[in-house]
Design a protein around this motif. Structure first.
Motif: not given
Length: 415
Positions: A17-18, A125-129, A185-186
């Motif tokens: 995801m990065g 997205l970034g915070v969760l990742h 995401w997958l």
């Protein structure tokens, strides 16, 4: 946490995801100002203020997103991934809208609105990742390895995002981003997840991370160093076009060399971490960056080959900036209250955005004030461009290196 969480397979599944997230990091700050200034005729000073305002607005909500993320992690990883899917869709739509504005009559308002949308989705997205990896725990080497996968694949995304508009065109670049978001995401759904975090009875105060002195020290170094890195990233295309007078076809090569060397250097830097530690390895990277930009200040028209060497060296230094500070922060989170990991990364992302916002909001108007405009060839304008692109980052990097040594390396309670 089992060793499977830090395996290469899980590192790839988590870190993929990065890659699409990188499209909205440095590449957007490299490509968007040049695109709006040359294609849409937006003045640099105005554009800089829009970027600054949008980034600051977005950054202010990062701690709120972080606290929301903590609540999601307290529920389940399924809740985290569900919100991540919605954010990915909004990020792709916002990226498309920025480069294909629906109106040119009110293009500045359009850009401001779409920047807020895109950055908010990106931040979610970034915070969760980032929180996901921090909650897995691990020692210094394990943390740096997991962050290295995220940032290494992110740099692959940076390279793709930097060269795709020139090689494939903007429409194909937008479609490519959407595809990478779906794949990322997958893969994330198949990564080892952290255990659900027990939610506190009372929600943590937004400023709680600042009560941690280790976090305050690391954040101060990160801010100084981040601005130093963001200034040349914002101005590189102007330097290539006007100072080096390089052919437009060489621009993707310069960007690809810079980001590819950063990606390739991460495994090399990580091999030094067990021997030197995270902080000292980062310090060496700062020294490499200063040397590279001092050399860049000596270049002029026609020095394209020499600039490739500068891109390679500064790219190697970027590898430490991307992989090591996040691993240091993960260590702080691991030793602190893990229930507030999202808050820590919310403030961290706010600092990241502040770095980029200050770089664009200060460097672009300063260049305009000093008499530089895109396409300028007079000596005064080119000297101003060289000073802001090369020498200002050196001063900031040296200040960051001093802070790193005094506040972290020599600190009694080392990170």
């Amino acid at each position: 946490m089992s060793s499977a969480a830090f395996s290469a397979r899980n590192g790839f599944a988590y870190g993929l995801m990065g890659l699409p997230l990188a499209f909205v990091a440095l590449p957007l700050y490299v490509l968007l100002p040049h695109h709006y200034a040359t294609t849409l005729g937006v003045p640099l000073a105005v554009l800089g203020q829009i970027l600054l305002g949008a980034r600051l607005f977005d950054g202010l909500i990062d701690p709120l997103l972080g606290r929301w993320g903590d609540a999601l992690f307290a529920r389940s990883t399924r809740a985290v991934l569900g919100v991540a899917a919605m954010a990915a869709v909004l990020m792709a739509l916002g990226f498309w809208g920025l480069f294909f504005p629906a109106t040119r009559q009110h293009v500045l308002l359009w850009a401001a609105a779409l920047l807020v949308l895109t950055y908010t989705a990106y931040s979610t997205l970034g915070v969760l990742h980032q929180s996901w990896a921090a909650l897995l725990g691990g020692d210094e080497a394990q943390r740096s390895r997991l962050v290295g996968w995220r940032e290494g694949l992110g740099l692959v995304g940076v390279v793709v995002a930097s060269v795709a508009p020139t090689l494939l065109g903007l429409p194909t670049t937008v479609l490519l981003l959407a595809l990478c978001l779906a794949l990322g995401w997958l893969a994330w759904t198949r990564a080892v997840g952290p255990q659900p975090q027990r939610q506190a009875v009372h929600r943590a105060a937004l400023w709680q991370p600042f009560a941690n002195p280790a976090f305050r020290r690391l954040l101060a170094v990160f801010l100084l160093n981040g601005i130093a890195s963001a200034v040349p990233a914002t101005l590189v295309l102007f330097f290539v076009q006007d100072r080096l007078q390089a052919a437009e076809a060489l621009q993707p090569l310069f960007l690809a060399t810079y980001f590819a060397c950063a990606a390739l250097s991460i495994p090399l830097w990580l091999r030094l971490v067990p021997r030197w530690g995270l902080a000292r390895t980062w310090l060496v990277g700062m020294g490499v960056a200063v040397a590279a930009f001092v050399c860049a200040s000596l270049l002029g028209a026609g020095d394209s080959v020499a600039f490739l060497t500068v891109c390679a060296a500064s790219g190697m230094a970027l590898g430490t900036d991307l992989a090591l500070p996040g691993a240091l922060l993960a260590g702080i989170v691991q030793r602190s209250d893990r229930q507030t990991a999202g808050l820590y990364f919310g403030w961290w992302n706010f600092a990241t955005k502040l770095n980029l916002a200050l770089a664009a909001g200060l460097a672009l108007p300063l260049l305009a004030w000093l008499g530089y405009t895109p396409g300028a060839q007079d000596a005064g304008a080119l000297h101003a461009l060289t000073a802001i692109y090369c020498l200002l980052p050196c001063v900031l990097k040296l200040a960051a290196a001093g802070a790193l040594y005094l506040l972290i390396i020599r600190s009694k309670d080392s990170l």
